[in-house]
Design a protein around this motif. Structure first.
Motif, PDB file in Angstrom:
ATOM      1  N   GLU A  15      19.421  45.899  53.850  1.00 16.10           N
ATOM      2  CA  GLU A  15      19.351  45.896  55.315  1.00 16.10           C
ATOM      3  C   GLU A  15      19.534  47.299  55.875  1.00 16.10           C
ATOM      4  OE1 GLU A  15      21.443  41.471  55.382  1.00 16.10           O
ATOM      5  OE2 GLU A  15      22.454  43.193  56.316  1.00 16.10           O
ATOM      6  N   MET A  16      18.828  47.568  56.972  1.00 12.26           N
ATOM      7  CA  MET A  16      18.932  48.844  57.678  1.00 12.26           C
ATOM      8  C   MET A  16      19.146  48.554  59.159  1.00 12.26           C
ATOM      9  SD  MET A  16      18.748  52.240  57.514  1.00 12.26           S
ATOM     10  CE  MET A  16      17.803  52.712  56.049  1.00 12.26           C
ATOM     11  N   GLU A  17      20.118  49.225  59.770  1.00 14.55           N
ATOM     12  CA  GLU A  17      20.447  49.023  61.176  1.00 14.55           C
ATOM     13  C   GLU A  17      20.292  50.317  61.959  1.00 14.55           C
ATOM     14  OE1 GLU A  17      24.083  46.862  63.489  1.00 14.55           O
ATOM     15  OE2 GLU A  17      24.597  48.728  62.448  1.00 14.55           O
ATOM     16  N   HIS A  18      19.915  50.191  63.231  1.00 16.62           N
ATOM     17  CA  HIS A  18      19.842  51.351  64.125  1.00 16.62           C
ATOM     18  C   HIS A  18      20.537  51.027  65.438  1.00 16.62           C
ATOM     19  CE1 HIS A  18      18.115  53.987  67.276  1.00 16.62           C
ATOM     20  NE2 HIS A  18      18.155  54.896  66.309  1.00 16.62           N
ATOM     21  N   ILE A  19      21.436  51.911  65.842  1.00  8.50           N
ATOM     22  CA  ILE A  19      22.089  51.832  67.155  1.00  8.50           C
ATOM     23  C   ILE A  19      22.012  53.222  67.766  1.00  8.50           C
ATOM     24  CG2 ILE A  19      24.226  51.412  68.415  1.00  8.50           C
ATOM     25  CD1 ILE A  19      25.057  49.496  66.239  1.00  8.50           C
ATOM     26  N   GLY A  20      21.275  53.351  68.855  1.00  6.00           N
ATOM     27  CA  GLY A  20      21.151  54.646  69.517  1.00  6.00           C
ATOM     28  C   GLY A  20      22.499  55.139  70.024  1.00  6.00           C
ATOM     29  N   ASN A  21      22.777  56.422  69.772  1.00  8.11           N
ATOM     30  CA  ASN A  21      24.049  57.029  70.190  1.00  8.11           C
ATOM     31  C   ASN A  21      25.243  56.236  69.655  1.00  8.11           C
ATOM     32  OD1 ASN A  21      22.653  59.018  71.776  1.00  8.11           O
ATOM     33  ND2 ASN A  21      22.419  57.476  73.379  1.00  8.11           N
ATOM     34  N   ARG A  22      25.165  55.881  68.391  1.00  5.97           N
ATOM     35  CA  ARG A  22      26.253  55.121  67.772  1.00  5.97           C
ATOM     36  C   ARG A  22      27.588  55.863  67.864  1.00  5.97           C
ATOM     37  NH1 ARG A  22      26.201  51.262  63.353  1.00  5.97           N
ATOM     38  NH2 ARG A  22      24.052  51.799  62.874  1.00  5.97           N
ATOM     39  N   ASP A  23      27.534  57.211  67.902  1.00  4.60           N
ATOM     40  CA  ASP A  23      28.780  57.977  67.947  1.00  4.60           C
ATOM     41  C   ASP A  23      29.582  57.730  69.224  1.00  4.60           C
ATOM     42  OD1 ASP A  23      27.024  59.254  69.613  1.00  4.60           O
ATOM     43  OD2 ASP A  23      27.269  61.245  68.727  1.00  4.60           O
ATOM     44  N   GLU A  24      28.969  57.059  70.230  1.00  3.72           N
ATOM     45  CA  GLU A  24      29.736  56.668  71.409  1.00  3.72           C
ATOM     46  C   GLU A  24      30.745  55.569  71.067  1.00  3.72           C
ATOM     47  OE1 GLU A  24      27.134  55.496  74.515  1.00  3.72           O
ATOM     48  OE2 GLU A  24      26.071  57.416  74.614  1.00  3.72           O
ATOM     49  N   PHE A  25      30.473  54.807  70.001  1.00  8.25           N
ATOM     50  CA  PHE A  25      31.358  53.720  69.583  1.00  8.25           C
ATOM     51  C   PHE A  25      32.142  54.098  68.335  1.00  8.25           C
ATOM     52  CE2 PHE A  25      27.324  52.124  71.270  1.00  8.25           C
ATOM     53  CZ  PHE A  25      27.761  51.537  72.444  1.00  8.25           C
ATOM     54  N   ASN A  26      31.489  54.827  67.418  1.00  9.67           N
ATOM     55  CA  ASN A  26      32.128  55.291  66.194  1.00  9.67           C
ATOM     56  C   ASN A  26      31.950  56.798  66.120  1.00  9.67           C
ATOM     57  OD1 ASN A  26      30.479  52.475  65.081  1.00  9.67           O
ATOM     58  ND2 ASN A  26      32.694  52.520  65.106  1.00  9.67           N
TER      59      ASN A  26
END
Length: 337
Positions: A281-292
C-alpha cells in the motif's frame, strides 16, 4: 481492593451470562490473546512491546445480535490505585442490534459502543473517522458510543448514525454510509460525516468529510483497492483560543478554512497458498508535516499475513516519518474460543 472487586464483578458477569444462555445455541464465549512488537532503524531495542487479552461473549439470532468484549492489559500499562499498579481492564465493545425483515428489505437498529472503521487496508485509510496521519494495524481501534439505523436490500447496505465524543451527547457527529458489495469481484463504498452535534450547545466549526472506497478482485487474492477522501473545515469567528479555553467553543478538528485530500492505493498479490495475504500500500497526504513534524507526504507499507491453526501472524514493514525511515511491526493473535 477496588481492582479485585472489579475483576470479580466482571468474572461473575461473564459466568452468569454464559449460564443464562447455555441453552441457547446462538450464544458463544469469545476470546483471544494478542502480542505485538514494533521496532525501527533508529532504536537499539524494541520501540514497543505488549501482551493483551480480549474476552467476552456474542449472541446471534434472526432478530437480535449483541456482543460484550473486555480488553485486559498488564499492570505496566499504568492502571494505578492507591499507589499500586494493577491489571487494566477496559470495556472494549458492548452493543445490541435489533433486526427486522420486511420482505426483501432488512432493517436494523444498533446501539452501544463499537468499532466503525470501514476501510480494508492493513495500515492506512478510514479517513471518514480517524484523524489524518494516524495509522491502524489491520484491527482498528477507533470506536464510539452511537445509534445506527441500517437498511439492506440486495447488494446495497445503507447506514445512518449519530455518534458522540462525550458522555452527554452534546458533542459528536452525524454519518451516513452506502456500501454496494457484489458477490465477485467489485465492492464500492461512500460515506459522509459532519460534526453536527458540536454546535448544539457551543460555538463550533464544521468539518465535512466525504470518502470513497473501491475494491476490485481479478482472481482470488489478486486485488486492487483504495480510498480517497475530501475534508473541508469551515470558519467561525466565535471559535478561538480564548473561547475554547473558556469552554464556550469546541476545538476544531482541523485548522479553520483548511482543505485536505488524502488517499491510499493498495494491491493484494497471490502467493500460491504460502501466505494468506500479501499486500502493498502507498498513501499520500498533502502537507503531512502539518500533522507529523518532518514527515514526507508519501508513506508505504507491506503486509505479510499467515494463519497457523488458531494463531494469525501479521508482519508489517512500513515507512515512518520519511520514506527511507523503515519500521517493523509483528502481531500474533491466538483465538482461545
Amino acid at each position: 481492593m477496588k481492582s479485585k472487586f472489579l475483576k470479580a464483578t466482571i468474572a461473575i458477569t461473564i459466568a452468569l451470562s454464559a449460564a443464562s444462555f447455555a441453552a441457547e445455541d446462538n450464544f458463544a464465549l469469545k476470546g483471544n490473546i494478542q502480542t505485538q512488537a514494533t521496532a525501527n532503524n533508529e532504536d537499539d531495542g524494541l520501540k514497543s512491546f505488549w501482551f493483551r487479552a480480549n474476552i467476552g461473549g456474542q449472541y446471534k439470532s434472526e432478530s437480535f445480535d449483541a456482543q460484550v468484549m473486555f480488553r485486559i492489559f498488564g499492570p505496566h500499562f499504568g492502571n494505578t490505585i492507591d499507589g499500586k499498579s494493577y491489571d487494566k481492564i477496559l470495556a472494549d465493545l458492548y452493543w445490541a442490534n435489533y433486526k427486522y425483515n420486511l420482505g426483501d428489505h432488512k432493517v436494523n437498529l444498533k446501539l452501544g459502543h463499537w468499532k466503525t472503521d470501514w476501510s480494508q487496508s492493513t495500515n492506512f485509510g478510514t479517513y471518514i473517522d480517524k484523524e489524518i496521519g494516524t495509522r491502524g494495524f489491520m484491527m482498528r481501534d477507533y470506536s464510539h458510543d452511537a445509534f445506527e439505523l441500517g437498511w439492506n436490500y440486495g447488494p446495497s447496505a445503507f447506514k445512518a448514525m449519530l455518534g458522540t465524543t462525550d458522555n452527554k451527547f452534546s458533542t459528536g457527529y452525524a454519518r451516513v454510509e452506502e456500501r454496494i458489495k457484489f458477490c465477485f469481484p467489485l465492492e464500492l463504498a461512500a460515506a459522509y460525516r459532519v460534526n453536527a452535534l458540536d454546535a448544539m450547545t457551543k460555538s463550533a466549526t464544521q468539518t465535512h468529510r466525504v470518502a470513497g472506497y473501491l475494491s476490485y478482485s481479478f482472481i482470488q487474492n489478486l486485488r486492487l483497492y483504495g480510498e480517497i477522501a475530501y475534508l473541508k473545515t469551515t470558519t467561525d469567528s466565535d471559535v478561538n483560543a480564548t473561547s475554547i479555553a473558556a469552554g464556550t467553543a469546541v476545538k476544531p478538528e482541523y485548522a479553520q478554512g483548511s482543505e485536505h485530500l488524502p488517499f491510499y492505493v493498495g494491491v493484494e498479490i497471490p502467493t500460491a497458498g504460502i501466505l494468506d495475504h500479501l499486500m502493498f500500500e502507498m498513501e499520500h497526504i498533502g502537507n503531512r508535516d502539518e500533522f507529523n513534524a518532518d514527515a514526507d507526504d508519501f508513506a508505504w507499507t507491506v503486509a505479510f499475513i499467515k494463519s497457523y491453526g488458531r494463531t494469525k501472524a501479521q508482519l508489517n514493514v512500513y515507512s515512518e516519518k520519511e520514506l527511507d525511515d523503515i519500521g517493523v511491526a509483528l502481531r500474533f493473535t491466538t483465538t482461545i474460543k
